[in-house]
Design a protein around this motif. Structure first.
Motif, PDB file in Angstrom:
ATOM      1  N   ARG A   1      24.021  33.734  16.240  1.00  0.00           N
ATOM      2  CA  ARG A   1      22.639  33.524  16.675  1.00  0.00           C
ATOM      3  C   ARG A   1      22.046  34.786  17.274  1.00  0.00           C
ATOM      4  O   ARG A   1      20.834  34.987  17.261  1.00  0.00           O
ATOM      5  N   PHE A   2      22.907  35.622  17.834  1.00  0.00           N
ATOM      6  CA  PHE A   2      22.471  36.880  18.423  1.00  0.00           C
ATOM      7  C   PHE A   2      22.628  38.053  17.456  1.00  0.00           C
ATOM      8  O   PHE A   2      22.482  39.211  17.845  1.00  0.00           O
ATOM      9  N   GLY A   3      22.976  37.756  16.204  1.00  0.00           N
ATOM     10  CA  GLY A   3      23.117  38.804  15.213  1.00  0.00           C
ATOM     11  C   GLY A   3      24.467  39.486  15.203  1.00  0.00           C
ATOM     12  O   GLY A   3      24.631  40.545  14.592  1.00  0.00           O
ATOM     13  N   ASP A   4      25.461  38.877  15.883  1.00  0.00           N
ATOM     14  CA  ASP A   4      26.790  39.481  15.978  1.00  0.00           C
ATOM     15  C   ASP A   4      27.710  38.808  14.962  1.00  0.00           C
ATOM     16  O   ASP A   4      27.972  37.610  15.045  1.00  0.00           O
ATOM     17  N   ARG A   5      28.260  39.581  14.045  1.00  0.00           N
ATOM     18  CA  ARG A   5      29.071  39.023  12.974  1.00  0.00           C
ATOM     19  C   ARG A   5      30.531  39.524  13.011  1.00  0.00           C
ATOM     20  O   ARG A   5      31.281  39.361  12.042  1.00  0.00           O
ATOM     21  N   LEU A   6      30.938  40.143  14.101  1.00  0.00           N
ATOM     22  CA  LEU A   6      32.328  40.596  14.204  1.00  0.00           C
ATOM     23  C   LEU A   6      33.268  39.415  14.398  1.00  0.00           C
ATOM     24  O   LEU A   6      32.883  38.382  14.961  1.00  0.00           O
ATOM     25  N   ASP A   7      34.518  39.582  13.992  1.00  0.00           N
ATOM     26  CA  ASP A   7      35.495  38.533  14.243  1.00  0.00           C
ATOM     27  C   ASP A   7      36.012  38.639  15.676  1.00  0.00           C
ATOM     28  O   ASP A   7      35.668  39.561  16.431  1.00  0.00           O
TER      29      ASP A   7
ATOM     30  N   GLY B   1      28.080  42.522  23.071  1.00  0.00           N
ATOM     31  CA  GLY B   1      27.836  42.841  21.683  1.00  0.00           C
ATOM     32  C   GLY B   1      26.389  42.811  21.266  1.00  0.00           C
ATOM     33  O   GLY B   1      26.059  43.155  20.133  1.00  0.00           O
ATOM     34  N   VAL B   2      25.491  42.398  22.169  1.00  0.00           N
ATOM     35  CA  VAL B   2      24.090  42.225  21.768  1.00  0.00           C
ATOM     36  C   VAL B   2      23.146  43.116  22.572  1.00  0.00           C
ATOM     37  O   VAL B   2      21.940  42.893  22.560  1.00  0.00           O
ATOM     38  N   ILE B   3      23.694  44.103  23.234  1.00  0.00           N
ATOM     39  CA  ILE B   3      22.871  44.995  24.044  1.00  0.00           C
ATOM     40  C   ILE B   3      23.519  46.376  24.061  1.00  0.00           C
ATOM     41  O   ILE B   3      24.751  46.487  24.014  1.00  0.00           O
ATOM     42  N   SER B   4      22.733  47.408  24.121  1.00  0.00           N
ATOM     43  CA  SER B   4      23.268  48.760  24.206  1.00  0.00           C
ATOM     44  C   SER B   4      24.011  48.949  25.521  1.00  0.00           C
ATOM     45  O   SER B   4      23.516  48.553  26.586  1.00  0.00           O
ATOM     46  N   PRO B   5      25.193  49.548  25.506  1.00  0.00           N
ATOM     47  CA  PRO B   5      25.909  49.773  26.770  1.00  0.00           C
ATOM     48  C   PRO B   5      25.156  50.705  27.710  1.00  0.00           C
ATOM     49  O   PRO B   5      25.227  50.536  28.932  1.00  0.00           O
TER      50      PRO B   5
END
Length: 402
Positions: free
Chosen positions: A134-140, A97-101
């Motif tokens: 912390r990595f900017g990911d806010r999805l559930d 979730g914190v890097i482009s695929p």
């Protein structure tokens, strides 16, 4: 089906206890340097190289490197360690979730060329919202797994060698590709015990990893994922993540486990259980349910000890026993369909030797592993009254002296 043995790289620090073994004692939130803690080994490249070289020499196929704010970056650390080793593979954990695929696909391709094909990928979707934020990911929780499925579909598409388009809920890619696809393609490892995780494993991964639950629970997971994969027309292989305490006798092994437990006071256990109980991870909740925070019934199956999970998140169980007993348990899990065993122990350098010199020969004798190479001293003729184990004038060790 042979057993594949893997070890662990403690990139947050190492030590002889279950607590205070991380160099970044506060998770790296406030401190900008390594915190000096008694008995903790800093995760510098020299120490990690010792573990990597030991794992390679002892016959482990790969080492798992974790991901998170409390440890060093897995990609950078392992590519550096690849220059200190020759054959060892690196099971690099990362968060989709914190890097482009497309960038991840490119990084994997470069990694394979730099290391000559020694990359394995461990996809960590994440079960802790605090850590994810912390990595900017806010999805559930469930949406993170849906995103992981899209991520892996894109990665495999980009590795196909042609421009790849994708239009999903979480990613939109136009003409994604890598200049040169990785060769070989890295195997993808993945774990998750929730209903949202199962379909992702069935559709996209090569090896499904479970934490070290009792055999009957592991068998249920294997059946669950196998059925889902069959519906997708796929076959998934299986692995297990365990700690290990293996000694020359069962008594010595359990004494070591008891020592680790004696280091834990009730307040420490209580605080750890309270923190771990907030995790969204279904796998973590299953780990906690194995012991319920109690010390009195930690052998939850023969030679399977849940003491680690009293204070540590993630893999919370250890195989404990004599070398033969630990081999028995590995053989039991293997009979269920487990092929990959990702192991660790405290400290990781010493425990690698206990396992590699004790359990690995047992597994080889049972035809679960290729037989380890013979010692270079084997078969050397005796000379001047010296046995083959003391060639070329090497002094003998005499009783009462060194």
């Amino acid at each position: 089906m042979s057993v594949h043995l893997h070890w662990f790289l403690p990139t947050g620090g190492d030590g002889r206890t279950l607590v205070d073994r991380h160099a970044y004692t506060d998770g790296g939130i406030k401190r900008s340097r390594i915190t000096p803690v008694g008995g903790v080994r800093a995760p510098d490249i020299e120490y990690l190289a010792q573990i990597a070289k030991a794992a390679e020499g002892l016959g482990f196929e790969a080492v798992l490197t974790p991901t998170g704010t409390w440890c060093e970056d897995a990609w950078l650390t392992t590519v550096a360690l690849s220059q200190h080793t020759e054959r060892l593979k690196f099971l690099v954990a990362f968060r989709p979730g914190v890097i482009s695929p497309v960038l991840a696909a490119q990084m994997a391709a470069t990694y394979q060329r730099v290391t000559r094909g020694r990359l394995l990928l461990n996809v960590v979707t994440g079960g802790d919202s605090t850590e994810q934020r912390r990595f900017g990911d806010r999805l559930d929780h469930d949406r993170r797994y849906a995103r992981t499925g899209e991520f892996l579909e894109i990665v495999r598409g980009v590795w196909g060698g042609e421009p790849f388009d994708f239009d999903g809920e979480h990613f939109q890619v136009s003409g994604g590709l890598t200049a040169l696809p990785p060769d070989p393609l890295p195997e993808i490892f993945f774990g998750g015990s929730s209903a949202a995780a199962g379909p992702v494993a069935a559709r996209h991964v090569d090896v499904y990893l479970t934490w070290g639950e009792p055999p009957e629970q592991v068998e249920q997971k294997i059946d669950w994922i196998s059925e889902l994969a069959a519906r997708e027309g796929r076959t998934v292989r299986f692995g297990i993540r365990l700690h290990v305490i293996s000694r020359d006798s069962s008594r010595e092994a359990w004494a070591t486990a008891d020592r680790l437990l004696d280091d834990l006071d009730d307040d420490t256990v209580r605080a750890a259980q309270q923190a771990l109980g907030k995790s969204e991870s279904v796998g973590q909740q299953r780990m906690l349910a194995l012991h319920g925070g109690a010390r009195d019934k930690l052998e939850i199956a023969p030679n399977l000890w849940a003491g680690v999970g009293l204070v540590r998140g993630g893999a919370g169980t250890a195989l404990v026993g004599s070398h033969a007993e630990v081999a028995d348990r590995i053989e039991e899990y293997h009979a269920l369909g487990i092929e990959h065993f990702v192991l660790s122990g405290y400290p990781h350098l010493e425990e690698a030797y206990w396992f590699g010199e004790g359990v690995t020969p047992e597994l080889a004798a049972r035809a679960l592993l290729p037989r380890p190479p013979a010692s270079p001293l084997t078969g050397l003729p005796a000379a001047d009254g010296r046995p083959a184990s003391a060639p070329g004038g090497a002094p003998l060790l005499l009783r009462g002296g060194r």
